[in-house]
Scaffold this motif. Structure first.
Motif, PDB file in Angstrom:
ATOM      1  N   ARG A   1       0.854  -1.196   0.000  1.00 18.09           N
ATOM      2  CA  ARG A   1       0.000   0.000   0.000  1.00 18.09           C
ATOM      3  C   ARG A   1       0.886   1.242   0.000  1.00 18.09           C
ATOM      4  O   ARG A   1       1.733   1.402   0.863  1.00 18.09           O
ATOM      5  CB  ARG A   1      -0.909   0.005   1.210  1.00 18.09           C
ATOM      6  CG  ARG A   1      -1.887  -1.147   1.178  1.00 18.09           C
ATOM      7  CD  ARG A   1      -2.875  -1.032   2.317  1.00 18.09           C
ATOM      8  NE  ARG A   1      -3.708  -2.204   2.378  1.00 18.09           N
ATOM      9  CZ  ARG A   1      -4.898  -2.299   1.813  1.00 18.09           C
ATOM     10  NH1 ARG A   1      -5.384  -1.292   1.151  1.00 18.09           N
ATOM     11  NH2 ARG A   1      -5.603  -3.400   1.911  1.00 18.09           N
TER      12      ARG A   1
ATOM     13  N   GLU B   1      -4.119  13.655  -1.576  1.00 19.39           N
ATOM     14  CA  GLU B   1      -4.952  14.619  -2.282  1.00 19.39           C
ATOM     15  C   GLU B   1      -4.360  16.019  -2.144  1.00 19.39           C
ATOM     16  O   GLU B   1      -4.469  16.840  -3.038  1.00 19.39           O
ATOM     17  CB  GLU B   1      -6.370  14.621  -1.699  1.00 19.39           C
ATOM     18  CG  GLU B   1      -7.134  13.341  -1.936  1.00 19.39           C
ATOM     19  CD  GLU B   1      -7.540  13.178  -3.387  1.00 19.39           C
ATOM     20  OE1 GLU B   1      -7.952  14.159  -4.009  1.00 19.39           O
ATOM     21  OE2 GLU B   1      -7.457  12.044  -3.881  1.00 19.39           O
TER      22      GLU B   1
ATOM     23  N   GLU C   1      -2.349  14.790   3.063  1.00 17.30           N
ATOM     24  CA  GLU C   1      -3.716  14.453   3.444  1.00 17.30           C
ATOM     25  C   GLU C   1      -4.322  13.546   2.379  1.00 17.30           C
ATOM     26  O   GLU C   1      -4.295  13.869   1.194  1.00 17.30           O
ATOM     27  CB  GLU C   1      -4.551  15.724   3.600  1.00 17.30           C
ATOM     28  CG  GLU C   1      -5.934  15.470   4.121  1.00 17.30           C
ATOM     29  CD  GLU C   1      -6.693  16.757   4.381  1.00 17.30           C
ATOM     30  OE1 GLU C   1      -7.918  16.663   4.558  1.00 17.30           O
ATOM     31  OE2 GLU C   1      -6.089  17.836   4.390  1.00 17.30           O
ATOM     32  N   THR C   2      -4.879  12.422   2.796  1.00 19.10           N
ATOM     33  CA  THR C   2      -5.487  11.479   1.869  1.00 19.10           C
ATOM     34  C   THR C   2      -6.927  11.888   1.573  1.00 19.10           C
ATOM     35  O   THR C   2      -7.450  12.822   2.167  1.00 19.10           O
ATOM     36  CB  THR C   2      -5.475  10.050   2.450  1.00 19.10           C
ATOM     37  OG1 THR C   2      -6.252  10.030   3.641  1.00 19.10           O
ATOM     38  CG2 THR C   2      -4.067   9.574   2.744  1.00 19.10           C
ATOM     39  N   ALA C   3      -7.572  11.158   0.670  1.00 16.42           N
ATOM     40  CA  ALA C   3      -8.949  11.461   0.286  1.00 16.42           C
ATOM     41  C   ALA C   3      -9.909  11.252   1.455  1.00 16.42           C
ATOM     42  O   ALA C   3     -10.937  11.912   1.548  1.00 16.42           O
ATOM     43  CB  ALA C   3      -9.367  10.583  -0.883  1.00 16.42           C
ATOM     44  N   LYS C   4      -9.577  10.348   2.387  1.00 13.93           N
ATOM     45  CA  LYS C   4     -10.424  10.093   3.550  1.00 13.93           C
ATOM     46  C   LYS C   4     -10.227  11.122   4.651  1.00 13.93           C
ATOM     47  O   LYS C   4     -10.901  11.076   5.664  1.00 13.93           O
ATOM     48  CB  LYS C   4     -10.139   8.709   4.121  1.00 13.93           C
ATOM     49  CG  LYS C   4     -10.527   7.587   3.191  1.00 13.93           C
ATOM     50  CD  LYS C   4     -10.236   6.254   3.824  1.00 13.93           C
ATOM     51  CE  LYS C   4     -10.620   5.121   2.913  1.00 13.93           C
ATOM     52  NZ  LYS C   4     -10.314   3.821   3.509  1.00 13.93           N
ATOM     53  N   GLY C   5      -9.259  12.031   4.482  1.00 15.99           N
ATOM     54  CA  GLY C   5      -9.009  13.060   5.481  1.00 15.99           C
ATOM     55  C   GLY C   5      -7.901  12.712   6.462  1.00 15.99           C
ATOM     56  O   GLY C   5      -7.612  13.483   7.362  1.00 15.99           O
ATOM     57  N   THR C   6      -7.305  11.556   6.317  1.00  9.06           N
ATOM     58  CA  THR C   6      -6.209  11.152   7.187  1.00  9.06           C
ATOM     59  C   THR C   6      -4.969  11.977   6.863  1.00  9.06           C
ATOM     60  O   THR C   6      -4.614  12.128   5.698  1.00  9.06           O
ATOM     61  CB  THR C   6      -5.876   9.657   6.981  1.00  9.06           C
ATOM     62  OG1 THR C   6      -7.069   8.906   7.153  1.00  9.06           O
ATOM     63  CG2 THR C   6      -4.828   9.184   7.956  1.00  9.06           C
ATOM     64  N   GLN C   7      -4.320  12.489   7.901  1.00  6.99           N
ATOM     65  CA  GLN C   7      -3.119  13.289   7.701  1.00  6.99           C
ATOM     66  C   GLN C   7      -1.896  12.512   8.171  1.00  6.99           C
ATOM     67  O   GLN C   7      -1.895  11.956   9.266  1.00  6.99           O
ATOM     68  CB  GLN C   7      -3.221  14.612   8.458  1.00  6.99           C
ATOM     69  CG  GLN C   7      -4.277  15.525   7.912  1.00  6.99           C
ATOM     70  CD  GLN C   7      -4.320  16.861   8.616  1.00  6.99           C
ATOM     71  OE1 GLN C   7      -3.639  17.085   9.595  1.00  6.99           O
ATOM     72  NE2 GLN C   7      -5.140  17.759   8.107  1.00  6.99           N
TER      73      GLN C   7
END
Length: 63
Positions: free
Chosen positions: A22, A27, A39-45
């Motif tokens: 993975r 984003e 920051e990912t698309a799910k909002g995880t930083q």
């Protein structure tokens, strides 16, 4: 030096291999408080690099 190749092959066959790697896809990438954050698309930083930590050690950052 003698190497038992059969033992090496058996050990390698027993070791589980990860099926999927993975790799995070960001984003948005930004700098906040001396940290490079993705920051990912799910909002995880995730902290990619901490420049403030390098400065406290007396080392220069990449920038």
């Amino acid at each position: 030096m003698v190497i038992d190749l059969q033992a090496y092959k058996d050990n390698k066959a027993r070791t589980p291999k990860p099926a999927v790697r993975r790799i995070p896809v960001f984003e948005r990438v930004f700098v906040k408080d001396g940290k490079l954050i993705g920051e990912t698309a799910k909002g995880t930083q995730l902290i990619i690099k901490d420049y403030a930590k390098e400065d406290s050690n007396g080392e220069k950052g990449d920038c």
